[in-house]
Design a protein around this motif. Structure first.
Motif, short mmCIF file in Angstrom:
data_model
loop_
_atom_site.label_atom_id
_atom_site.label_comp_id
_atom_site.label_asym_id
_atom_site.label_seq_id
_atom_site.Cartn_x
_atom_site.Cartn_y
_atom_site.Cartn_z
N ASP A 17 -83.77 -75.58 -61.00
CA ASP A 17 -84.79 -74.80 -61.71
C ASP A 17 -85.19 -73.56 -60.89
O ASP A 17 -85.62 -72.55 -61.46
N ALA A 18 -85.05 -73.65 -59.55
CA ALA A 18 -85.47 -72.56 -58.68
C ALA A 18 -84.38 -71.52 -58.43
O ALA A 18 -84.65 -70.50 -57.80
N VAL A 19 -83.16 -71.76 -58.93
CA VAL A 19 -82.06 -70.83 -58.67
C VAL A 19 -82.40 -69.40 -59.08
O VAL A 19 -82.16 -68.46 -58.31
N PRO A 20 -83.00 -69.16 -60.27
CA PRO A 20 -83.35 -67.78 -60.61
C PRO A 20 -84.32 -67.14 -59.62
O PRO A 20 -84.21 -65.94 -59.31
N THR A 21 -85.27 -67.93 -59.10
CA THR A 21 -86.23 -67.41 -58.12
C THR A 21 -85.52 -67.07 -56.82
O THR A 21 -85.74 -66.00 -56.23
N LEU A 22 -84.67 -67.96 -56.34
CA LEU A 22 -83.93 -67.70 -55.11
C LEU A 22 -83.05 -66.47 -55.25
O LEU A 22 -82.94 -65.65 -54.33
N ARG A 23 -82.42 -66.33 -56.41
CA ARG A 23 -81.56 -65.18 -56.65
C ARG A 23 -82.38 -63.89 -56.71
O ARG A 23 -82.00 -62.86 -56.15
N ARG A 24 -83.52 -63.95 -57.37
CA ARG A 24 -84.40 -62.78 -57.47
C ARG A 24 -84.91 -62.35 -56.10
O ARG A 24 -85.08 -61.17 -55.82
N ASN A 25 -85.15 -63.33 -55.22
CA ASN A 25 -85.66 -63.04 -53.88
C ASN A 25 -84.57 -62.59 -52.91
O ASN A 25 -84.86 -62.27 -51.76
N GLY A 26 -83.34 -62.58 -53.38
CA GLY A 26 -82.21 -62.29 -52.48
C GLY A 26 -82.30 -60.93 -51.82
O GLY A 26 -82.05 -60.80 -50.62
N ALA A 27 -82.66 -59.92 -52.59
CA ALA A 27 -82.72 -58.57 -52.03
C ALA A 27 -83.78 -58.46 -50.94
O ALA A 27 -83.54 -57.88 -49.87
N ASP A 28 -84.97 -59.04 -51.18
CA ASP A 28 -86.03 -58.97 -50.17
C ASP A 28 -85.71 -59.83 -48.96
O ASP A 28 -86.04 -59.48 -47.82
N THR A 29 -85.05 -60.96 -49.20
CA THR A 29 -84.60 -61.79 -48.08
C THR A 29 -83.66 -61.01 -47.18
O THR A 29 -83.76 -61.05 -45.95
N GLU A 30 -82.77 -60.27 -47.81
CA GLU A 30 -81.81 -59.47 -47.06
C GLU A 30 -82.50 -58.34 -46.30
O GLU A 30 -82.19 -58.06 -45.15
N LYS A 31 -83.46 -57.69 -46.95
CA LYS A 31 -84.17 -56.57 -46.31
C LYS A 31 -84.92 -57.00 -45.06
O LYS A 31 -84.93 -56.31 -44.05
N GLN A 32 -85.58 -58.17 -45.14
CA GLN A 32 -86.36 -58.60 -43.99
C GLN A 32 -85.54 -59.43 -43.00
O GLN A 32 -86.03 -59.87 -41.97
N ARG A 33 -84.24 -59.65 -43.36
CA ARG A 33 -83.30 -60.36 -42.48
C ARG A 33 -83.75 -61.79 -42.19
O ARG A 33 -83.41 -62.38 -41.18
N TRP A 34 -84.49 -62.32 -43.11
CA TRP A 34 -84.99 -63.69 -42.98
C TRP A 34 -85.49 -64.17 -44.33
O TRP A 34 -85.83 -63.37 -45.21
N LEU A 35 -85.53 -65.49 -44.51
CA LEU A 35 -85.94 -66.07 -45.78
C LEU A 35 -87.38 -65.70 -46.12
O LEU A 35 -88.26 -65.71 -45.25
N LEU A 36 -87.63 -65.45 -47.39
CA LEU A 36 -89.00 -65.26 -47.84
C LEU A 36 -89.76 -66.57 -47.71
O LEU A 36 -89.20 -67.66 -47.89
N ASP A 37 -91.05 -66.48 -47.42
CA ASP A 37 -91.88 -67.68 -47.32
C ASP A 37 -91.82 -68.48 -48.62
O ASP A 37 -91.85 -69.72 -48.60
#
Length: 391
Positions: A17-37
């Protein structure tokens, strides 16, 4: 394929169920070089970091096949998040091979995140009650958000003998550098970690006998079901990340291609082009074949652990070789789809390009690179020694 238990199914459903959220957060995760909280909290709430914690400490103690299915699902949403979770989960399982006192300290909360630097680039000096640890470990995935870290280090004994040991250290004793800046798997925070002259008590240090789960002084030394061969287990939990990324790439391609013309041609819908059809069919079957192949080594790992038996050299070499093949084949499947994608695929807002870069970067991991893995497997098939201790 065996049916998942109730707890594993709940985690899997939540992650899917969270796959769309994880995918949406991918760009910001990449920008900060670490997983979003948000990613970490979501997976914590789902129970991902309880998967391998023994039940006696409030964990779920899931079998490896259940772990693999959940890790693949996480990786479908975000390759970086999947890779970090794989490290945290597999390293936490390694803690179950440490003495009871260490397990009690690490597993006290029932859910834990453990990272690991497994290249022996540190030194341990024997002192009363334990060791003093110093060193630096590059590419230490997940260390920015870990609560504990396993460090591989060398010790020189009084008789001049050198030995590799694994030291377990709490996060507060570790310094993490800001040096992770890469083109793929960019959100994994695989930074350099450093420890300077930190005391590690003897109960938090084990030797290489952990490779075959034969360490003693622990309540679960003779328990059936979860004492997997360490390297085979780690490989078996790495493979789902590649499978999840490849499955994501296939889904992303097929979702986007519908009604899309092939520029500078008369084809108004790329789906109608025979080459597109053949390529999609080939990529889909290649991914499915790898998923099916993974069931063989998951079965062997579990059967051996259930019987309390050690894996044979042939079985361990097969796991390494087949995982190497999966790395090679899933990467190739993603590349096939990339090669028939439109130029707009390279736009950073398109998650397909991130899957393409992530699987390319992760295919270079020294333990998983196809050439070395297939070499070890091929040597054993030819009745030679594996040529490596890492099987």
């Amino acid at each position: 394929m065996t049916r998942l238990g109730t707890e594993a199914q709940h985690i899997l459903d939540t992650v899917q169920d969270a796959v769309p959220t994880l995918r949406r957060n991918g760009a910001d995760t990449e920008k900060q070089r670490w997983l979003l909280d948000e990613n970490i909290q979501l997976l914590e709430k789902a129970g991902v970091f309880r998967m391998v914690v023994p039940e006696r400490f409030g964990g779920l103690d899931l079998p490896v096949a259940d772990q693999a299915k959940i890790l693949a699902a996480i990786s479908q949403g975000c390759g970086s998040t999947g890779w970090v979770c794989m490290v945290w989960v597999s390293s936490a399982w390694i803690v179950s091979l440490f003495p009871d006192r260490a397990q009690e300290e690490v597993f006290a909360g029932g859910s834990v995140r453990v990272s690991g630097g497994f290249t022996p680039s540190g030194t341990l000096t024997p002192v009363e009650g334990g060791y003093r640890l110093s060193g630096s470990w590059r590419f230490n995935t997940g260390v920015p958000g870990a609560q504990w870290n396993i460090h591989a280090a060398m010790v020189e004994h009084a008789d001049g003998r050198h030995e590799e040991l694994f030291a377990l250290v709490p996060a507060e004793d570790i310094t993490v550098a800001d040096d992770w800046d890469v083109f793929g798997a960019a959100g994994t925070g695989s930074a350099t970690s450093t420890v300077k002259d930190v005391f590690v008590p003897a109960h938090r240090v084990v030797d290489t006998s952990v490779y075959d789960a034969s360490t003693g002084d622990r309540w679960n030394a003779d328990a059936k079901g979860r004492n997997y061969n360490m390297l085979s287990y780690v490989l078996a939990t790495c493979a789902p990340v590649y499978l999840g990324i490849a499955r994501s790439a296939l889904d992303l391609f097929t979702e986007r291609v519908a009604g899309k013309p092939i520029t500078y041609t008369n084809w108004a819908d790329q789906r109608e082009h025979p080459y597109t059809q053949v390529t999609v069919g080939r990529a889909a079957n290649q991914i499915a074949a790898c998923e099916a192949l993974s069931q063989d080594w998951l079965r062997v790992l579990q059967e051996r652990a259930d019987r309390g038996e050690k894996m044979t050299v042939e079985e361990k070499a097969t796991v390494r070789g087949q995982v190497g093949y999966v790395v090679e084949a899933t990467k190739a499947a993603v590349e096939m789809l990339y090669d028939i994608s439109s130029a707009s695929t390279i736009v950073r807002s398109n998650p397909f390009q991130r899957a393409f870069r992530d699987i390319a970067a992760l295919s270079l991991h020294a333990l998983l690179t196809p050439v070395s893995s297939l070499e070890a497997h091929g040597r054993v098939l030819l009745d030679l020694e594996p040529g490596t201790d890492y099987i």
